[in-house]
Design a protein around this motif. Structure first.
Motif, PDB file in Angstrom:
ATOM      1  N   ASP A 143      10.035   4.225 -15.179  1.00 36.66           N
ATOM      2  CA  ASP A 143       9.911   4.154 -13.720  1.00 36.66           C
ATOM      3  C   ASP A 143       8.744   3.263 -13.300  1.00 36.66           C
ATOM      4  N   LEU A 144       7.619   3.392 -14.006  1.00 37.92           N
ATOM      5  CA  LEU A 144       6.445   2.594 -13.661  1.00 37.92           C
ATOM      6  C   LEU A 144       6.708   1.111 -13.917  1.00 37.92           C
ATOM      7  N   LEU A 145       7.408   0.824 -15.034  1.00 31.48           N
ATOM      8  CA  LEU A 145       7.717  -0.564 -15.369  1.00 31.48           C
ATOM      9  C   LEU A 145       8.656  -1.149 -14.309  1.00 31.48           C
ATOM     10  N   ALA A 146       9.628  -0.338 -13.886  1.00 26.34           N
ATOM     11  CA  ALA A 146      10.591  -0.809 -12.889  1.00 26.34           C
ATOM     12  C   ALA A 146       9.914  -1.024 -11.540  1.00 26.34           C
ATOM     13  N   LEU A 147       8.987  -0.133 -11.217  1.00 25.79           N
ATOM     14  CA  LEU A 147       8.287  -0.256  -9.935  1.00 25.79           C
ATOM     15  C   LEU A 147       7.607  -1.619  -9.828  1.00 25.79           C
ATOM     16  N   VAL A 148       6.853  -1.975 -10.866  1.00 23.17           N
ATOM     17  CA  VAL A 148       6.112  -3.238 -10.815  1.00 23.17           C
ATOM     18  C   VAL A 148       7.030  -4.429 -11.108  1.00 23.17           C
ATOM     19  N   GLY A 149       7.872  -4.276 -12.135  1.00 23.43           N
ATOM     20  CA  GLY A 149       8.647  -5.422 -12.610  1.00 23.43           C
ATOM     21  C   GLY A 149       9.900  -5.733 -11.816  1.00 23.43           C
ATOM     22  N   GLU A 170      10.658  -4.120  -8.654  1.00 23.60           N
ATOM     23  CA  GLU A 170      10.551  -3.921  -7.219  1.00 23.60           C
ATOM     24  C   GLU A 170       9.468  -4.801  -6.603  1.00 23.60           C
ATOM     25  N   VAL A 171       8.241  -4.602  -7.071  1.00 25.85           N
ATOM     26  CA  VAL A 171       7.107  -5.224  -6.386  1.00 25.85           C
ATOM     27  C   VAL A 171       6.926  -6.706  -6.718  1.00 25.85           C
ATOM     28  N   ALA A 172       6.863  -7.026  -8.022  1.00 32.29           N
ATOM     29  CA  ALA A 172       6.612  -8.424  -8.389  1.00 32.29           C
ATOM     30  C   ALA A 172       7.687  -9.355  -7.810  1.00 32.29           C
ATOM     31  N   PRO A 173       8.975  -9.029  -7.951  1.00 35.90           N
ATOM     32  CA  PRO A 173       9.986  -9.930  -7.394  1.00 35.90           C
ATOM     33  C   PRO A 173       9.839 -10.120  -5.885  1.00 35.90           C
ATOM     34  N   ARG A 174       9.396  -9.073  -5.207  1.00 31.83           N
ATOM     35  CA  ARG A 174       9.237  -9.189  -3.764  1.00 31.83           C
ATOM     36  C   ARG A 174       8.104 -10.160  -3.421  1.00 31.83           C
ATOM     37  N   ILE A 175       6.999 -10.046  -4.130  1.00 36.47           N
ATOM     38  CA  ILE A 175       5.873 -10.955  -3.865  1.00 36.47           C
ATOM     39  C   ILE A 175       6.248 -12.384  -4.256  1.00 36.47           C
ATOM     40  N   ILE A 176       6.977 -12.511  -5.365  1.00 40.33           N
ATOM     41  CA  ILE A 176       7.417 -13.848  -5.790  1.00 40.33           C
ATOM     42  C   ILE A 176       8.260 -14.488  -4.686  1.00 40.33           C
ATOM     43  N   GLU A 177       9.112 -13.682  -4.101  1.00 35.73           N
ATOM     44  CA  GLU A 177       9.968 -14.192  -3.033  1.00 35.73           C
ATOM     45  C   GLU A 177       9.137 -14.629  -1.823  1.00 35.73           C
ATOM     46  N   TYR A 178       8.130 -13.808  -1.446  1.00 34.57           N
ATOM     47  CA  TYR A 178       7.238 -14.190  -0.342  1.00 34.57           C
ATOM     48  C   TYR A 178       6.570 -15.530  -0.637  1.00 34.57           C
ATOM     49  N   THR A 181     -11.456 -17.068  -4.775  1.00 36.98           N
ATOM     50  CA  THR A 181     -10.461 -16.297  -5.512  1.00 36.98           C
ATOM     51  C   THR A 181      -9.702 -17.089  -6.562  1.00 36.98           C
ATOM     52  N   GLY A 182      -9.463 -18.372  -6.319  1.00 34.10           N
ATOM     53  CA  GLY A 182      -8.630 -19.094  -7.265  1.00 34.10           C
ATOM     54  C   GLY A 182      -7.170 -18.761  -7.064  1.00 34.10           C
ATOM     55  N   ASP A 183      -6.887 -17.955  -6.053  1.00 39.17           N
ATOM     56  CA  ASP A 183      -5.508 -17.638  -5.663  1.00 39.17           C
ATOM     57  C   ASP A 183      -4.738 -16.835  -6.709  1.00 39.17           C
ATOM     58  N   PHE A 184      -5.453 -16.168  -7.621  1.00 37.55           N
ATOM     59  CA  PHE A 184      -4.774 -15.326  -8.602  1.00 37.55           C
ATOM     60  C   PHE A 184      -4.869 -13.868  -8.181  1.00 37.55           C
ATOM     61  N   TYR A 185      -3.744 -13.214  -8.233  1.00 42.59           N
ATOM     62  CA  TYR A 185      -3.718 -11.805  -7.859  1.00 42.59           C
ATOM     63  C   TYR A 185      -3.014 -11.003  -8.930  1.00 42.59           C
ATOM     64  N   GLN A 186      -3.502  -9.802  -9.125  1.00 38.19           N
ATOM     65  CA  GLN A 186      -2.904  -8.945 -10.123  1.00 38.19           C
ATOM     66  C   GLN A 186      -2.278  -7.726  -9.443  1.00 38.19           C
ATOM     67  N   VAL A 187      -1.027  -7.492  -9.754  1.00 29.36           N
ATOM     68  CA  VAL A 187      -0.328  -6.338  -9.199  1.00 29.36           C
ATOM     69  C   VAL A 187      -0.168  -5.321 -10.305  1.00 29.36           C
ATOM     70  N   SER A 188      -0.545  -4.082 -10.061  1.00 26.06           N
ATOM     71  CA  SER A 188      -0.351  -3.062 -11.094  1.00 26.06           C
ATOM     72  C   SER A 188      -0.063  -1.699 -10.488  1.00 26.06           C
ATOM     73  N   ASN A 189       0.512  -0.818 -11.304  1.00 28.30           N
ATOM     74  CA  ASN A 189       0.807   0.529 -10.830  1.00 28.30           C
ATOM     75  C   ASN A 189      -0.480   1.298 -10.613  1.00 28.30           C
ATOM     76  N   GLN A 190      -0.471   2.127  -9.592  1.00 24.76           N
ATOM     77  CA  GLN A 190      -1.677   2.882  -9.265  1.00 24.76           C
ATOM     78  C   GLN A 190      -1.673   4.252  -9.928  1.00 24.76           C
ATOM     79  N   GLN A 194       0.802  -1.223   0.000  1.00 30.13           N
ATOM     80  CA  GLN A 194       0.000   0.000   0.000  1.00 30.13           C
ATOM     81  C   GLN A 194       0.827   1.262   0.000  1.00 30.13           C
ATOM     82  N   ARG A 195       2.023   1.149   0.511  1.00 29.44           N
ATOM     83  CA  ARG A 195       2.830   2.363   0.632  1.00 29.44           C
ATOM     84  C   ARG A 195       3.557   2.712  -0.665  1.00 29.44           C
ATOM     85  N   ILE A 196       3.500   1.828  -1.640  1.00 30.68           N
ATOM     86  CA  ILE A 196       4.350   2.090  -2.803  1.00 30.68           C
ATOM     87  C   ILE A 196       3.595   2.218  -4.122  1.00 30.68           C
ATOM     88  N   ASN A 197       2.419   2.831  -4.085  1.00 27.61           N
ATOM     89  CA  ASN A 197       1.727   3.153  -5.333  1.00 27.61           C
ATOM     90  C   ASN A 197       1.412   1.965  -6.218  1.00 27.61           C
TER      91      ASN A 197
END
Ligand code: ZN
Ligand code: ZN
Lengths: 175, 363
Positions: free
Chosen positions: B239-245, B247-255, B221-230, B204-207
């Motif tokens: 910058d927007l591509l880097a934010l999602v691609g 920063e965010v997606a790799p972090r969730i993948i790691e979780y 839900t089927g356990d599918f989630y979509q992450v996108s820039n706000q 939530q803190r990162i747009n």
């Protein structure tokens, strides 16, 4: 209608933009609506809603005046935008500029575009706005069954239209 | 451009972006990038007359047809207005068009290529919605393609652009770049271990917006989630591509990876049991809803990626996700089906394919 999350009556109807599904209306009771709107991860649409709510907090007269403000090109009123969340034409960004600014700050935290720009800029903003205005005039002429006037306007629009670029020489279009 | 598409044929195959390959494809289903664009000399959709909508559709079509790039040679251009509801639904299920454009009225269309790597919606919320989809986490190639299509269209279509606010859109939430980059993730382990709330909160803190998919009216839900820039204004595309691609997606993948490892370590037997039961239900059920199907397919997909089961291939599962949806099922059956019939035919379809047989022998 019942709240989507409990048995209470739904008194809030919030449109949320979801991709790729598109806008979805959420029907919520007061309690769940509060929870939804206060979520830190406010989706874009709720950001609009809350920016508009701030404007609603303004004194009645100011808001009433703002609501009646209309775009001279497409005719949309600020009231209509506030209700639908959708603007009427590109010129709205100019005509309602100072009214939209707080909303843009609320949604994007920025007000200046950074990034890609079109390489060509055929036509001035004025002539484009004029074309949108003519399309509206044409529609109005059709509505009052003044087909002669409608066809005159159609010709006028045709003459102003960006001609199809010759496909073999795309560089020609870079005027 | 071909002015038509064979919808029976379309239903038989899954798009290339669903093939379940590409980087991180054990967790990332697909990368999708869309650009919102509007014609400069027309009102936005909300203030369009029927004549305006028709003119936009005709103008866009004519200008696309004037493009000589091979990109467009293999493209299909489908007029959505006269299309049957099932065929429109089929395009929604394949994510070539949005539900909004499928259900709206008036002149509207979609152009898409044979492998369905891209689509351009005409008269959606904006005059043009250009989108490219690829399998796995593939931001760079997805962007390059969507950017190229945008460049080509820009040569023949004059976009609404403001020096200060960028590409102008009907909704101010898209103004600026008009760019939405979305990564679709399969996160069953985070769901099982009840950590999705934490993920939501940390994002939530990162747009960035995290959304459950397929959550239409049910808690499922089927356990599918979509992450996108706000946000779309005031940040460059890069910058927007880097934010999602980056920063965010790799972090969730790691979780998700950590959660999967923890499950393997602490609950291997329980998990294996659940996966096998899901297989059992889908292989033997006589009638089943699409929600329940998704739920079990999700478990099986997890079982495959974690090496708990070897069969079937993940490609088969991806295909089943697509083809067990209502419109696909009805196209494959060759006729409209009522709800009860659909549930029965879906069960039969699942049984048949999970036994390793193909479409040709299903009836
Ligand atoms: Zn409630
Ligand atoms: Zn306007």
């Amino acid at each position: 209608m019942k709240c989507q999350f409990c048995e209470k009556p739904a008194t809030f109807h919030i449109t949320e933009l979801t991709e790729p599904v598109g806008p979805q209306v959420m029907h919520l009771c007061e309690e769940h609506a509060k929870g939804f709107l206060n979520k830190e991860a406010s989706p874009p649409m709720t950001a609009i809603a809350s920016a508009l709510a701030k404007q609603l907090g303004q004194s009645g007269d100011v808001l009433e005046e703002l609501d009646q403000k209309e775009c001279p090109v497409c005719g949309i009123s600020f009231f209509e935008f506030r209700n639908s969340g959708r603007l009427g034409c590109p010129y709205d960004y100019t005509h309602f500029e100072s009214d939209l600014r707080p909303l843009l700050v609320n949604v994007h935290d920025k007000t200046e575009h950074v990034g890609k720009k079109p390489t060509r800029s055929a036509g001035t903003a004025d002539s484009l706005a004029k074309m949108i205005g003519l399309r509206r005039e044409m529609e109005e002429a059709i509505e009052r069954e003044d087909y002669e006037r409608a066809s005159e306007i159609r010709d006028e629009i045709k003459a102003m239209e960006d001609p199809i670029a010759p496909p073999s020489t795309p560089s020609d279009t870079q005027s | 451009m071909k002015r038509d598409a064979d919808f029976d044929e379309l239903a038989r195959y899954s798009g290339e972006w669903m093939r379940g390959e590409g980087p991180e494809s054990d967790i990332v289903i697909s990368t999708r990038i869309r650009l919102a664009r509007n014609l400069a000399d027309f009102p936005f959709i909300r203030r369009c007359s029927d004549e305006d909508r028709l003119s936009i559709e005709r103008t866009v079509r004519a200008r696309m047809e004037s493009l000589t790039d091979s990109h467009w040679k293999s493209a299909h251009y489908v007029d959505l207005e006269p299309l049957s509801e099932i065929d429109r639904q089929l395009l929604v299920e394949r994510q070539l068009i949005s539900r909004e454009i499928a259900e709206s009225d008036g002149s509207r269309a979609v152009a898409f290529d044979a492998t369905e790597g891209y689509s351009v919606m005409v008269n959606e919320e904006d005059h043009l919605r250009i989108q490219v989809m690829k399998s796995g986490l593939d931001i760079k190639n997805t962007w390059e393609q969507v950017n190229r299509i945008d460049d080509m269209l820009e040569e023949v279509i004059l976009y609404a652009f403001h020096p200060r606010y960028g590409y102008l859109t009907a909704c101010p939430t898209n103004v600026g770049t008009g760019l939405r980059v979305s990564v679709m993730l399969h996160l069953p382990a985070l769901v099982i271990t009840e950590q999705m709330d934490r993920v939501f909160r940390s994002m939530q803190r990162i747009n960035v917006t995290v959304r459950g998919l397929y959550g239409e009216g049910s808690q499922y839900t089927g356990d599918f989630y979509q992450v996108s820039n706000q946000v779309t204004l005031g940040h460059s595309e890069a910058d927007l591509l880097a934010l999602v691609g980056d920063e965010v997606a790799p972090r969730i993948i790691e979780y998700e990876r950590k959660a999967r490892q923890a499950l393997l370590k602490n609950n291997r037997d329980d998990l294996h049991d659940e996966v096998s039961r899901a297989m059992g239900i889908l292989s033997t059920a006589r009638k089943i809803s699409s929600e329940e199907t998704m739920h079990h397919l999700s478990k099986i997909r997890l079982g495959i990626s974690m090496g708990l089961i070897e069969q079937p291939d993940v490609k088969v599962i991806n295909q089943l996700f697509l083809q067990t949806q209502s419109a696909h099922l009805q196209k494959l059956q060759g006729r409209a089906l009522g709800t009860a019939e659909r549930h029965a035919r879906r069960a039969s379809f699942l049984q048949h394919h999970l036994a390793g047989k193909d479409d040709a022998t299903w009836n």
